[in-house]
Design an enzyme around this catalytic site. Structure first.
Site, PDB file in Angstrom:
ATOM      1  N   LEU A 176      92.415  -4.137  98.032  1.00 27.65           N
ATOM      2  CA  LEU A 176      91.888  -4.160  96.756  1.00 27.65           C
ATOM      3  C   LEU A 176      90.555  -4.840  96.294  1.00 27.65           C
ATOM      4  CD1 LEU A 176      92.595  -1.073  94.786  1.00 27.65           C
ATOM      5  CD2 LEU A 176      91.484  -0.671  96.647  1.00 27.65           C
ATOM      6  N   GLU A 226      86.628   3.551  94.553  1.00 24.07           N
ATOM      7  CA  GLU A 226      86.594   3.655  96.413  1.00 24.07           C
ATOM      8  C   GLU A 226      88.032   4.074  96.274  1.00 24.07           C
ATOM      9  OE1 GLU A 226      87.717   0.227  98.920  1.00 24.07           O
ATOM     10  OE2 GLU A 226      84.925  -0.569  97.767  1.00 24.07           O
ATOM     11  N   THR A 238      95.842   7.481  97.421  1.00 28.19           N
ATOM     12  CA  THR A 238      94.901   5.946  98.459  1.00 28.19           C
ATOM     13  C   THR A 238      96.015   4.643  98.599  1.00 28.19           C
ATOM     14  OG1 THR A 238      92.794   6.584  98.013  1.00 28.19           O
ATOM     15  CG2 THR A 238      93.132   4.370  99.314  1.00 28.19           C
ATOM     16  N   GLU A 277      70.621 -19.575  78.850  1.00 26.62           N
ATOM     17  CA  GLU A 277      69.804 -20.566  78.207  1.00 26.62           C
ATOM     18  C   GLU A 277      70.089 -21.920  77.725  1.00 26.62           C
ATOM     19  OE1 GLU A 277      69.235 -16.072  77.020  1.00 26.62           O
ATOM     20  OE2 GLU A 277      70.476 -17.206  77.912  1.00 26.62           O
TER      21      GLU A 277
END
Length: 348
Positions: A207, A291, A199, A53
Site C-alpha cells: 500500500l 482500495e 485484502t 503566502e
C-alpha cells in the site's frame, strides 16, 4: 479579468503540485505579480507549513512587494501563532496594492474574516476568480472542516465484466502496467489509503506509492475488527518507516509499537464506519482513498459514504464465476440504486 484568470491558473498549478503532501492543511498556491510579470511563486510546504503566502513573500524585498498584486487560491489565514505571523498580517505589512483570492476558507474560524481585515486596511480585494477550480482542490479540507469527515474516493480495478478476481481469488494482474502506474499517481494525491484485513491477508500488499523518484506514500489505514493481521505481513514489517493505523474492536496489546491502534465500536457489518471516519478526520486527514475488496467496497457504498468512484477497467473478461467488485445491496427497485460521481479509466 483575463489577467486575473491567467495568474490564478498559475496559482492553481502551484497548489495542485502539493496535493497529498501538506498534511492537515490544504495545498494553497500563491503568485506575486508586478507589471504583469510573475516575480514570486510558492505553494504550501510539505507537512502544511510554512504557508504559500509566507514562502512567496519571503523570496522578495520590501521594494519589490510594494504595489504588486498577490494571487492566492484560498483565503489567507488570520490566526497568529507563537513566533508565526498570520498570512493576512504579512500581506498587509508587505503593502500589496491588490489581493486576488480564489475562494473563501471553509474553516469557521477564518471564513470571510481575513477578507474583511484586508478591506478594512484599504487593500483592494477580489474574491471568486476560478472559484470552482479552487474549491475542487480543497474538497477534502472543506469536508473535514464542515462535516468532520474526509473526502472519500473509492478506487476499483476490474475486468471488463466488473470482476475483481477469479473464482480462486487470484487478482494479479487484472489491469495493465500503465493503469497500475495511474493508480500509484492516485495514491500520491491522497493523505491516506484504507483497506480491509481480508485484502491484507489475501494479497499481503505494501500500500505504498511506487513511482519513479516518488518519496511520498500516504498513511496506511487497515480495518481489522478482530486483529488478525500477521506480524510477518509487509504492512507490519514496514510500519516503522510508513505511518500505519489499525482500527479494531479488540485489545491491542500484541500489536507492533510502530502501529497506531484505535478501538471503535462494532456494527452489524463490521466496524462502525462513521466512528472510523470521525477518528480519521480528527487525525487531520482530508483525502482518503479506499482500495479494498468486495466487503469493504460494499460496506462503504451501503452506508452511502463515497464521494467519488474511480474505476480502472481492463479489457479482460473473467466470467460469471469471478468475484464481483460489489456484493449484494439488497435493492428492490431501480429508484433505490446508489449513484456517485464516477470516473472510468479504461485500457486503450
Amino acid at each position: 479579468m483575463d489577467n486575473d484568470v491567467y495568474f490564478m491558473n498559475k496559482a492553481l498549478d502551484m497548489a495542485k503540485s502539493g496535493i497529498g503532501r501538506t498534511g492537515s492543511n490544504p495545498s494553497v498556491g500563491c503568485i506575486i505579480v508586478k507589471d504583469d510579470k510573475i516575480i514570486s511563486s510558492a505553494r504550501t510546504e510539505n507537512g502544511g507549513r510554512p504557508h504559500a503566502e509566507c514562502l512567496a513573500i519571503d523570496k522578495l524585498h520590501d521594494k519589490e512587494l510594494a504595489k504588486s498584486t498577490v494571487y492566492i487560491t484560498l483565503e489567507p489565514c488570520c490566526n497568529d501563532k507563537e513566533n508565526d505571523v498570520s498570512c493576512v498580517k504579512k500581506i498587509i505589512q508587505s503593502k500589496f496594492s491588490r489581493v486576488v483570492i480564489g475562494t473563501i476558507d471553509p474553516n469557521p474560524k477564518i471564513s470571510g474574516t481575513s477578507i474583511e481585515i484586508l478591506k478594512n486596511n484599504k487593500i483592494e480585494t477580489t474574491v471568486g476568480i476560478l472559484k470552482n477550480e479552487c474549491e475542487e482542490i480543497i474538497n477534502g479540507f472543506k469536508k473535514r472542516m464542515l462535516q468532520n469527515r474526509p473526502y472519500i474516493t473509492l478506487k476499483i480495478a476490474t475486468s471488463l465484466d466488473g470482476k475483481i478476481a477469479l473464482a480462486n481469488g487470484k487478482s494479479k494482474w487484472i489491469t495493465s502496467e500503465k493503469l497500475r502506474k495511474l493508480s500509484h499517481q492516485l495514491r500520491s494525491k491522497n493523505d491516506a489509503i484504507l483497506t480491509g484485513i481480508g485484502t491484507v491477508i489475501a494479497d499481503d500488499p505494501l500500500l505504498t506509492c511506487r513511482l519513479y523518484d516518488e518519496q511520498h506514500s500516504p498513511i496506511r489505514i487497515i480495518l481489522d475488527s478482530d486483529l488478525r493481521i500477521s506480524k510477518n505481513s509487509q504492512i507490519v514489517q514496514t510500519a516503522k518507516r510508513i505511518k500505519t493505523i489499525i482500527f479494531t474492536s479488540q485489545n491491542s496489546k500484541n500489536i507492533d509499537g510502530d502501529i497506531k491502534v484505535i478501538t471503535v465500536k462494532k456494527s452489524d457489518i463490521g466496524l462502525n464506519l462513521n466512528d472510523v471516519l470521525n477518528h480519521i478526520a480528527d487525525l487531520g486527514i482530508n483525502n482518503l482513498l479506499i482500495e479494498g475488496g468486495q466487503k469493504i467496497n460494499t460496506s462503504f457504498i451501503k452506508e452511502n459514504l463515497i464521494d467519488k468512484i474511480i474505476l480502472f477497467q481492463s479489457n479482460k473478461f473473467i466470467g460469471g464465476d469471478g468475484l464481483n467488485a460489489i456484493g449484494k445491496l439488497n435493492l428492490q427497485d431501480l429508484n433505490q440504486c446508489f449513484e456517485f460521481e464516477t470516473e472510468v479509466i479504461r485500457e486503450n
